[in-house]
Every structure is written in C-alpha cells, then in structure tokens.
Design an enzyme around this catalytic site. Structure first.
Site, PDB file in Angstrom:
ATOM      1  N   LEU A  14     -11.550   3.719 -16.090  1.00  0.00           N
ATOM      2  CA  LEU A  14     -12.731   4.524 -15.773  1.00  0.00           C
ATOM      3  C   LEU A  14     -13.111   4.330 -14.304  1.00  0.00           C
ATOM      4  O   LEU A  14     -14.086   3.662 -13.970  1.00  0.00           O
ATOM      5  CB  LEU A  14     -13.911   4.152 -16.681  1.00  0.00           C
ATOM      6  CG  LEU A  14     -13.978   4.863 -18.015  1.00  0.00           C
ATOM      7  CD1 LEU A  14     -15.227   4.458 -18.779  1.00  0.00           C
ATOM      8  CD2 LEU A  14     -13.934   6.357 -17.858  1.00  0.00           C
ATOM      9  N   HIS A  15     -12.293   4.886 -13.422  1.00  0.00           N
ATOM     10  CA  HIS A  15     -12.526   4.819 -11.984  1.00  0.00           C
ATOM     11  C   HIS A  15     -12.447   6.217 -11.411  1.00  0.00           C
ATOM     12  O   HIS A  15     -11.681   7.053 -11.889  1.00  0.00           O
ATOM     13  CB  HIS A  15     -11.486   3.915 -11.317  1.00  0.00           C
ATOM     14  CG  HIS A  15     -11.566   2.503 -11.793  1.00  0.00           C
ATOM     15  ND1 HIS A  15     -12.570   1.647 -11.422  1.00  0.00           N
ATOM     16  CD2 HIS A  15     -10.792   1.799 -12.653  1.00  0.00           C
ATOM     17  CE1 HIS A  15     -12.400   0.481 -12.014  1.00  0.00           C
ATOM     18  NE2 HIS A  15     -11.323   0.539 -12.778  1.00  0.00           N
ATOM     19  N   ALA A  16     -13.228   6.488 -10.388  1.00  0.00           N
ATOM     20  CA  ALA A  16     -13.244   7.744  -9.644  1.00  0.00           C
ATOM     21  C   ALA A  16     -13.325   8.975 -10.552  1.00  0.00           C
ATOM     22  O   ALA A  16     -14.334   9.203 -11.194  1.00  0.00           O
ATOM     23  CB  ALA A  16     -12.059   7.812  -8.692  1.00  0.00           C
TER      24      ALA A  16
END
Length: 90
Positions: A14-16
């Site tokens: 769950l990044h960018a």
C-alpha cells in the site's frame, strides 16, 4: 461494526498509487474505516488518510484487518477487501 482480515498481495504494497486508490475508495463511504497491520500488531489507522496509510508501511505479504463502523459498513468492507484482494490491478 464489521471487520475482515486479508493479505496485501500486490507487488508494491500500500504505497503511492495503491494507497491513493484505497483512500479514494474509502472516502466514498460514510462509515469510519480503519486498517490495521496484524503482523506488527500496530494500532489501526484511518483508511481515509493517505498520510496514515503511507506511514503504516503496509508492504507485500502483510496481513491486515479492515474494520468499518457506520451506516454503510458492509458495503465499505466488501469494496475495500475486494480492492486489496484484486492486487490493485498490478
């Protein structure tokens, strides 16, 4: 209140972009929504806050619990878990 456990399977966690997609989906619902890292047993974070999601560091393979509380809690839970389980299209 309803909750469900799942695992983050997409390559970047769950990044960018995936975090942004998750927050945008969460904001569609009136319910209070949190996501909790079950591997680190951390405190639940607000699923409608991009900064909180990024700070939580939810990477690939992390077991998480999504919890929703409110008028549309079941619809919110179903949509967010389906999004995580889909791998965010990655």
């Amino acid at each position: 209140m309803v909750s469900k456990q799942t695992k983050i399977i997409n390559a970047t966690g769950l990044h960018a972009r995936p975090a942004s997609a998750f927050v945008m989906e969460a904001k569609k619902y009136e319910s209070n929504i949190t996501i909790k890292d079950l591997d680190k047993d951390g405190a639940p974070v607000n699923a409608k806050s991009i900064m909180m999601i990024l700070a939580a560091g939810l990477g690939t393979g992390t077991n998480v619990e999504v919890a929703c509380d409110g008028a549309d809690e079941q619809a919110a839970l179903d949509a967010l878990v389906a999004l995580i389980d889909s791998g965010f299209g990655e």
